[in-house]
Write an enzyme that holds these catalytic residues in place. Sequence first.
Site, PDB file in Angstrom:
ATOM      1  N   LYS A  78      11.524   5.177 -15.160  1.00 40.20           N
ATOM      2  CA  LYS A  78      10.650   5.121 -14.791  1.00 40.20           C
ATOM      3  C   LYS A  78       9.997   4.175 -15.921  1.00 40.20           C
ATOM      4  O   LYS A  78       9.201   4.882 -17.532  1.00 40.20           O
ATOM      5  CB  LYS A  78       9.773   5.650 -13.535  1.00 40.20           C
ATOM      6  CG  LYS A  78       9.133   4.524 -12.779  1.00 40.20           C
ATOM      7  CD  LYS A  78       9.690   3.784 -11.421  1.00 40.20           C
ATOM      8  CE  LYS A  78       8.977   3.150 -10.803  1.00 40.20           C
ATOM      9  NZ  LYS A  78       9.627   2.775 -10.015  1.00 40.20           N
ATOM     10  N   LYS A 124      17.442   2.600 -14.851  1.00 43.85           N
ATOM     11  CA  LYS A 124      16.646   1.928 -14.521  1.00 43.85           C
ATOM     12  C   LYS A 124      15.736   2.162 -13.580  1.00 43.85           C
ATOM     13  O   LYS A 124      15.622   3.506 -13.098  1.00 43.85           O
ATOM     14  CB  LYS A 124      17.968   1.746 -13.228  1.00 43.85           C
ATOM     15  CG  LYS A 124      17.902   0.048 -12.574  1.00 43.85           C
ATOM     16  CD  LYS A 124      17.734  -0.735 -13.033  1.00 43.85           C
ATOM     17  CE  LYS A 124      17.376  -2.181 -12.859  1.00 43.85           C
ATOM     18  NZ  LYS A 124      16.058  -2.741 -12.828  1.00 43.85           N
TER      19      LYS A 124
HETATM   20  P1  NAD Z   1       2.568  -4.135  -4.388  1.00 40.28           P
HETATM   21  O1  NAD Z   1       2.001  -3.954  -5.851  1.00 40.28           O
HETATM   22  O2  NAD Z   1       3.564  -5.429  -4.301  1.00 40.28           O
HETATM   23  O3  NAD Z   1       1.790  -3.712  -3.138  1.00 40.28           O
HETATM   24  C1  NAD Z   1       0.966  -1.894  -3.437  1.00 40.28           C
HETATM   25  C2  NAD Z   1       0.625  -2.711  -1.631  1.00 40.28           C
HETATM   26  O4  NAD Z   1      -0.552  -1.567  -1.390  1.00 40.28           O
HETATM   27  C3  NAD Z   1      -0.897  -3.452  -2.543  1.00 40.28           C
HETATM   28  O5  NAD Z   1      -0.610  -4.269  -0.848  1.00 40.28           O
HETATM   29  C4  NAD Z   1      -2.114  -3.046  -2.219  1.00 40.28           C
HETATM   30  O6  NAD Z   1      -3.196  -3.529  -1.860  1.00 40.28           O
HETATM   31  C5  NAD Z   1      -1.657  -1.572  -1.645  1.00 40.28           C
HETATM   32  N1  NAD Z   1      -2.438  -0.367  -1.936  1.00 40.28           N
HETATM   33  C6  NAD Z   1      -2.732  -0.425  -3.272  1.00 40.28           C
HETATM   34  N2  NAD Z   1      -3.540   1.385  -3.041  1.00 40.28           N
HETATM   35  C7  NAD Z   1      -4.114   1.563  -2.092  1.00 40.28           C
HETATM   36  C8  NAD Z   1      -4.183   2.548  -0.783  1.00 40.28           C
HETATM   37  N3  NAD Z   1      -5.514   3.371  -1.982  1.00 40.28           N
HETATM   38  N4  NAD Z   1      -4.119   2.739  -0.104  1.00 40.28           N
HETATM   39  C9  NAD Z   1      -3.720   1.793   0.763  1.00 40.28           C
HETATM   40  N5  NAD Z   1      -2.772   0.554   0.779  1.00 40.28           N
HETATM   41  C10 NAD Z   1      -2.778   0.243  -1.115  1.00 40.28           C
HETATM   42  O7  NAD Z   1       3.612  -2.794  -5.032  1.00 40.28           O
HETATM   43  P2  NAD Z   1       5.223  -2.382  -4.376  1.00 40.28           P
HETATM   44  O8  NAD Z   1       5.917  -3.093  -5.314  1.00 40.28           O
HETATM   45  O9  NAD Z   1       5.088  -3.153  -2.440  1.00 40.28           O
HETATM   46  O10 NAD Z   1       5.016  -1.337  -4.354  1.00 40.28           O
HETATM   47  C11 NAD Z   1       4.609  -0.337  -3.111  1.00 40.28           C
HETATM   48  C12 NAD Z   1       5.301   1.246  -3.326  1.00 40.28           C
HETATM   49  O11 NAD Z   1       7.066   0.791  -2.776  1.00 40.28           O
HETATM   50  C13 NAD Z   1       5.166   1.442  -4.833  1.00 40.28           C
HETATM   51  O12 NAD Z   1       5.041   3.758  -3.837  1.00 40.28           O
HETATM   52  C14 NAD Z   1       6.489   1.528  -4.764  1.00 40.28           C
HETATM   53  O13 NAD Z   1       7.288   2.796  -6.135  1.00 40.28           O
HETATM   54  C15 NAD Z   1       7.919   1.318  -3.931  1.00 40.28           C
HETATM   55  N6  NAD Z   1       8.431   0.312  -4.167  1.00 40.28           N
HETATM   56  C16 NAD Z   1       8.784  -0.640  -4.846  1.00 40.28           C
HETATM   57  C17 NAD Z   1       9.617  -0.995  -4.984  1.00 40.28           C
HETATM   58  C18 NAD Z   1       9.946  -3.132  -5.654  1.00 40.28           C
HETATM   59  O14 NAD Z   1      11.139  -3.200  -5.633  1.00 40.28           O
HETATM   60  N7  NAD Z   1       8.651  -3.086  -5.296  1.00 40.28           N
HETATM   61  C19 NAD Z   1      11.089  -0.795  -4.857  1.00 40.28           C
HETATM   62  C20 NAD Z   1      11.508   0.758  -4.589  1.00 40.28           C
HETATM   63  C21 NAD Z   1       9.918   1.394  -4.048  1.00 40.28           C
END
Ligand code: NAD
Length: 465
Positions: free
Chosen positions: A108, A72
Amino acid sequence: MPVSESDGIFTDAIGRLDRAAEFAAIDSEALEKLKHPKAILEVSIPVRMDDGSLRVFRGYRVRYDCTRGPTKGGIRFHPQVSLGEVKALAFWMTCKCAVVGIPFGGGKGGVVVDPKQLSRMELERLSRGFVDEMADFIGPNTDIPAPDVYTNAMIMGWMMDEYGKIHRQRTPAMITGKPIPLGGSLGRDDATGRGAYYCIKELERIRNWKPANVRVAVQGFGNAGQHVARLLYDDGYRVVATSDSRGGVYREEGLDIPRAIQLKKEGQAVGAVYSSRSVCDCLKCGSADCNCSRHDSATGEVISNEALLELDVDVLIPAALENQITQDNADRVKAPVIIEVANGPTTSQADEILTAKGTLVVPDILANAGGVTVSYFEWVQNLAGYYWTVEEVHERLQKIMAREFNAIYEFMNDKGIDMRTAAYAQALDRISEAIEAQGTSVYFAADRTNSNHSAGKPGHTRSYP
Ligand code: NAD
């Protein structure tokens, strides 16, 4: 980027296993098995662009370990995606699912692309192309994708539709984070941020925090960052800084988080997938070029993402990308508590610096596990064909997050170790139990007397409540 170069992040990730194994009941062979991904698929995805030309994108899917269930994990669309990164993310998913005790292994996927440069139609063709190439590798009982950086519910909907066309069967359980009308779960949209919020609520109880006195900085204002910021704001926490890919904003008195969310939404023109606006625009209200819905003047300053990490705050929440806190800046990070909402924001060298300083790091494999937990709920609802209320989703998520947070926090204190090692030890215990339960055929070594087998270890096996 050559694979060997990009593998650094993966090597760093699995490097944490040996330390955690000292505190877990795991066989040395099982540990060795966990240092290698089970299966990797690398594909080329041809996409017809709007101008008639053809572009070919590189995509990856890694199924890391399926001992505890189907693999997953999300799919990331980002120009810096590499095989090493996808392997590391799949490894973290394996540990994360075990940490929260849900019956999944880890996987992933990723595509090397800057999705903001694509039109909506091009993005849809790329998403469908990814599924065309992966159709035999993923599935509801083998490997179940979800959203990650720069992918969202709409993209999950396209992917589910494509999978259904290929297999001539509507199969909602093959992907999670879908739109609600296609079988998505209520409460999946904010689940990652909410899971982190529930961890913070446990800390609030343990440390007797008064929210109004707690200053929080959130790096990244996407799905994960926005929701944790909003939930904390609603609770009276002072969210003093946030940022996105274009920079950050800081305001000593606290930011108006609902307004920042509204601003991001306003930047999302009809038909657009990504917002054209940055949180930095928050401070433009009142100026001539401001298109924001509220035009009162706002005080505060624009800061860089790097500066945000070093702010004098009580809680730092990295919620963007990995490798943000490194040996170069760890000693300048002032926050005494870090909640890792992003995957892998802290390198292992930085970890050592933070541990020596006494910083409490709530590790990613616990802090952001709310997303995969509600993805699990979505999968269960799809298989059952019976859907839950949002209150049921929140209640079940809260119970799991609080239970696992407290078990790991207690184990950390009992053993005098950091919280990351404690979380990995819990994951290793559970993965090891599953490997043991599979039977002895997985072992080939005749002489296992030197192995670190659980039977010969003082037991601290933590089973399921
Ligand atoms: P997203 O695409 O919704 O948002 C990413 C955010 O990061 C945006 O605001 C973008 O502008 C910002 N960003 C991109 N590059 C950047 C940088 N260099 N410096 C600062 N900010 C930057 O993605 P998300 O789903 O919110 O994921 C963010 C993190 O959370 C990732 O590490 C992801 O693996 C993790 N995560 C997400 C989920 C989920 O359910 N979406 C679950 C577990 C972990």
